[in-house]
Design an enzyme around this catalytic site. Structure first.
Site, PDB file in Angstrom:
ATOM      1  N   HIS B 264       0.837  -1.203   0.000  1.00 12.77           N
ATOM      2  CA  HIS B 264       0.000   0.000   0.000  1.00 12.77           C
ATOM      3  C   HIS B 264       0.878   1.262   0.000  1.00 12.77           C
ATOM      4  O   HIS B 264       0.725   2.141  -0.857  1.00 12.77           O
ATOM      5  CB  HIS B 264      -0.923  -0.020   1.225  1.00 12.77           C
ATOM      6  CG  HIS B 264      -1.860   1.141   1.300  1.00 12.77           C
ATOM      7  ND1 HIS B 264      -3.154   1.074   0.836  1.00 12.77           N
ATOM      8  CD2 HIS B 264      -1.699   2.408   1.755  1.00 12.77           C
ATOM      9  CE1 HIS B 264      -3.738   2.249   1.015  1.00 12.77           C
ATOM     10  NE2 HIS B 264      -2.875   3.076   1.577  1.00 12.77           N
ATOM     11  N   GLU B 265       1.817   1.326   0.938  1.00 13.36           N
ATOM     12  CA  GLU B 265       2.666   2.525   1.025  1.00 13.36           C
ATOM     13  C   GLU B 265       3.574   2.630  -0.202  1.00 13.36           C
ATOM     14  O   GLU B 265       3.921   3.739  -0.630  1.00 13.36           O
ATOM     15  CB  GLU B 265       3.488   2.519   2.312  1.00 13.36           C
ATOM     16  CG  GLU B 265       2.674   2.453   3.609  1.00 13.36           C
ATOM     17  CD  GLU B 265       1.569   3.506   3.745  1.00 13.36           C
ATOM     18  OE1 GLU B 265       1.693   4.573   3.118  1.00 13.36           O
ATOM     19  OE2 GLU B 265       0.587   3.239   4.466  1.00 13.36           O
ATOM     20  N   HIS B 268       1.704   4.636  -2.733  1.00 16.82           N
ATOM     21  CA  HIS B 268       1.830   6.075  -2.461  1.00 16.82           C
ATOM     22  C   HIS B 268       3.218   6.569  -2.896  1.00 16.82           C
ATOM     23  O   HIS B 268       3.359   7.620  -3.513  1.00 16.82           O
ATOM     24  CB  HIS B 268       1.665   6.348  -0.957  1.00 16.82           C
ATOM     25  CG  HIS B 268       0.246   6.323  -0.453  1.00 16.82           C
ATOM     26  ND1 HIS B 268      -0.745   7.117  -0.977  1.00 16.82           N
ATOM     27  CD2 HIS B 268      -0.338   5.608   0.551  1.00 16.82           C
ATOM     28  CE1 HIS B 268      -1.895   6.898  -0.328  1.00 16.82           C
ATOM     29  NE2 HIS B 268      -1.677   5.976   0.611  1.00 16.82           N
ATOM     30  N   GLU B 294      -4.719   7.985  -2.940  1.00 11.19           N
ATOM     31  CA  GLU B 294      -5.207   6.704  -2.432  1.00 11.19           C
ATOM     32  C   GLU B 294      -5.453   5.735  -3.583  1.00 11.19           C
ATOM     33  O   GLU B 294      -5.271   4.522  -3.427  1.00 11.19           O
ATOM     34  CB  GLU B 294      -6.470   6.935  -1.602  1.00 11.19           C
ATOM     35  CG  GLU B 294      -6.806   5.817  -0.652  1.00 11.19           C
ATOM     36  CD  GLU B 294      -5.763   5.553   0.432  1.00 11.19           C
ATOM     37  OE1 GLU B 294      -4.863   6.385   0.639  1.00 11.19           O
ATOM     38  OE2 GLU B 294      -5.861   4.479   1.067  1.00 11.19           O
TER      39      GLU B 294
HETATM   40 ZN   LIG Z   1      -3.127   5.172   1.875  1.00 14.37          ZN
END
Ligand SMILES: [Zn+2]
Ligand SMILES: [Zn+2]
Lengths: 494, 494
Positions: B264-265, B268, B294
């Site tokens: 997830h990170e 980003h 996101e």
């Molecule tokens: Zn996030």
């Protein structure tokens, strides 16, 4: 009230200094390899903001007005240091600073490249340029401060020390060492002939060495809630007093040099951690200077860490972490090894001062114009042969190209190292007078009395007095070479 | 030239943002525990400098003058974003911002304390104060931007999205999910009845998990020369585009949640790493907003990391690092586990949007005044029972006291999470149309085509267009729920 304006300015400057210190430490420890360009841009911009804010013309008016205000004694002292900082930062014209910055950066870059190639001829013109500018700088600083040119340069690093005062002290030390180095070597040779050096080699996992370092840091008084230990290519002490970042580097085959480095940086760190918190945003609250700082690191490294008593306590700790058992007879010959060499940063505590004195003598002549860069290799070699019996005539990379200080334009900095060593020995002697059992304490790993003395006499003083004044107040006498030479005789003599 | 002044201002602001971002990431990862107070002081002072410089009155004149200058198309777009940033930053009076900051900080502190105690009554007055101020804020932003009050709040986080546009999309999704969650649960129950969940428990050394995470980061496209992975209490993506700091936390008994967090990170981070470098000092060069951000993290976590094809490639890598061998039949039931619960941040991708829609509906009514804080526990509970069949009436700590957003005054932020999920699914569909074999690529650990599409359509666009415009240009149609619901049906449906 003008003092209030200075106080508020102090808070802003402290924030920028905080950012610069943490960004600098981060760059050497945790930054991604590709982050350097943007980091340099950001730090240059922040340093520019700091410089502009710290040198704004209205500050001169605030200082002058504040001098007419009713101030507490503390505020008066703070004001004196505001003025000192302002004068030191504004006594060079901006145009000159920019020219000098360019010349220094260019010379440092060349140095990095050409030192590896032993290329003195290629390096010389850039160094000549830096020296020409440092002569101009010294003249301007001398004018602004009312000091002799070399003293005006030293004043940036070590407020209050004057060549006229330190030269006799360093001369005495030089005379002593020229006789003492051969003596110490003879003593060592004799001892090693009887009992050969037992190697400390082995395989020491980095994580184990790190835990050992942290245990020793905590024991001697490093506050681990206000600082940390990381790895970097060149060991340093950075960060901010509330979060001091020290670093080391590890070899898995050998632990002692990293451990001694950790103790050295711990000494720097404890000075920063124990500065008066209520003054942290004033120049008054800063560590006094480079010589005093080095006295604090050398105190922990040499007076504590290389003290035979220290190893009574330290050996079991080493065994506990590294799983190997040595006796004091095994380890002290390593801790006290004397080995004359060409490289200052690798030198032991006996020969180190001769490296510094050589540079101190040469750089005074470079600044005054008595010596020119073109003649440096011969001058360096002559002194090196005289002081340590070694020649650098064919290896300028290990002679006048050895250090980054001159290419970086830092003239007047070198004496700090040896002044610090003498100051540490003199501080230890004063402490021992007050606590005669201090060696017993050290042998038991009890450093409270040591820490109390240092806090009271050095750390809490921050920049209240000049370096020589702090020394005289702490030890009851002026800086002199006697304590350091006694220390060497006791540890290394016949 | 006025545009040049804006450009120079951009460089200064970038330096301060660099410092704030690195100091912030450092605080959560490497700072000594006792360093927080001084760090907070320094960051507040730097944030103050940034705010003063970014909102100086003369900037309004520069923007107006620059609008009359002959500019390239790129400069015109940059100017538009300079104006947007300036308007958003200056539309509230300083006196109001200070009052609001105090109220928010107080409410956040209370929240930290009282949430743990399930003390709604003690928390309510502080939240009411924050809501009263957010209503004032929304009115002032609405006036300055010519938008409806709630839209004006959203505009800070997600430029271009309007409640009138996203409400029908979120309503459609809600209707779908209210039917689909039970279906997905039934499918799961049936499957687990046949083949019970094989636990993934074991002992996984942190260093091994870290190496696995780094290997996956590198494989999906994280540039390890411009970023790093550390440990922090709450995972985040911070730092700067040239040095993106992502974090995770590890449990030694379980590896999957940390690994999914790392992916997830990483999503980003890749957005930040691939923003156009030549615009890095302009608002134009920044990531578009929270929904788009996101969408990038969820794309890597959900479209890639929870994609069954991904595990064809990932399982051998997991085995190589953790030394355990699982089949896709073992791991996918964990990767796709659906479990309705009270806590948003723990929710799976099927139930998560219902948590967001609940908040989106309630916070619109809070801002408009249709709903007051005192009625929140009942309103929250009613929706929670309706959407997920769960009650929070006795546990406000797991109801309206669950998130930091409202105590922190961040109204208009929540929709970003689910808009991002829908955007990620729609982006994946557009990519798959262009590269029908993308799942085969993923199964082989080849992410080049994926990365190229994302760079070209999302990352290189930075803030050239509004969020809806970027989506429409990238996917050929307006944001809609169809791709996300298809994605869920395919992955979790009967
Ligand atoms: Zn996030
Ligand atoms: Zn040192």
């Amino acid at each position: 009230m003008s003092f209030t304006k200075l106080d508020q300015l102090g808070h802003k400057l402290e924030a920028l200094e905080h950012a610069l210190a943490i960004l600098g430490a981060d760059e050497a420890t945790h930054m991604a390899v590709g982050g350097g360009e943007k980091r340099a841009e950001a730090m240059a911009a922040l340093a520019g903001m700091h410089h502009r804010q710290a040198t704004a013309p209205e500050i001169a008016d605030w200082i002058e007005a504040a001098e007419g205000e009713t101030l507490s004694e503390e505020q008066q002292t703070a004001l004196r240091e505001f003025r000192r900082q302002y004068t030191n930062m504004t006594c060079l014209p901006t145009e000159f600073v920019e020219r000098q910055t360019t010349a220094r950066m260019r010379c440092e870059q060349l140095w990095r490249d050409l030192r590896a190639k032993n290329d003195w001829a290629g390096f010389l013109p850039a160094l000549e340029g830096v020296i020409a500018l440092v002569r101009e700088e010294a003249a301007m600083r001398a004018e602004a401060l009312g000091l002799a040119p070399y003293d005006a340069l030293m004043e940036q690093y070590d407020p209050g020390h004057r060549a006229a005062d330190i030269t006799p002290v360093l001369s005495e030390l030089k005379t002593f060492l020229k006789g003492f180095v051969p003596e110490a070597l003879a003593v060592q040779e004799e001892r090693l002939a009887k009992t050969p050096l037992r190697p400390l080699s082995g395989v020491y996992a980095i994580e184990r060495q790190r835990e050992l370092g942290l245990a020793m840091m905590a024991a001697v008084g490093f506050d681990l809630t206000h600082g940390s230990l990381s790895v970097s290519h060149h060991p340093f002490c950075g960060g901010v007093p509330s979060d001091v970042r020290i670093t080391t580097r590890y070899k898995t085959t050998e632990f002692l040099s990293s451990l001694m480095g950790v103790l050295h940086e711990t000494g720097h760190a404890m000075y920063e951690q124990n500065l008066p918190k209520q003054w942290s945003h004033w120049p008054l609250g800063k560590a006094r200077g480079m010589a005093m700082h080095e006295s604090q690191s050398l105190f922990v490294e040499k007076q504590l860490g290389r003290n035979p008593a220290f190893w009574d306590w330290a050996l079991p700790l080493v065994e506990q972490h590294l799983g190997e058992s040595w006796s004091k007879a095994d380890i002290l010959p390593h801790v006290h090894l004397v080995k004359p060499g060409l490289i200052r940063v690798d030198a032991d505590e006996v020969t180190y001062p001769l490296h510094v004195i050589l540079r101190f003598e040469l750089e005074q002549d470079l600044v005054s114009g008595k010596l020119n860069a073109v003649d440096l290799p011969e001058a360096w070699d002559a002194k090196m042969r005289d002081y340590l019996g070694l020649s650098t005539i064919d290896t300028p990379q290990d002679g006048p190209m050895q250090d980054v200080h001159w290419p970086g334009g830092a003239f007047g900095y070198f004496p700090s190292y040896t002044l610090g060593a003498m100051m540490a020995a003199q501080q230890w002697a004063a402490l021992e007078k007050q606590h005669p059992a201090v060696n017993d304490d050290v042998a038991k790993g009890r450093f409270d009395a040591v820490t109390d003395w240092r806090r009271q006499n050095i750390w809490s003083q921050a920049s209240r007095f000049s370096t020589p004044e702090i020394m005289e107040r702490a030890t009851g006498e002026k800086l002199n070479a006697a304590y350091f030479t006694s220390h060497l005789k006791e540890r290394y003599g016949a």
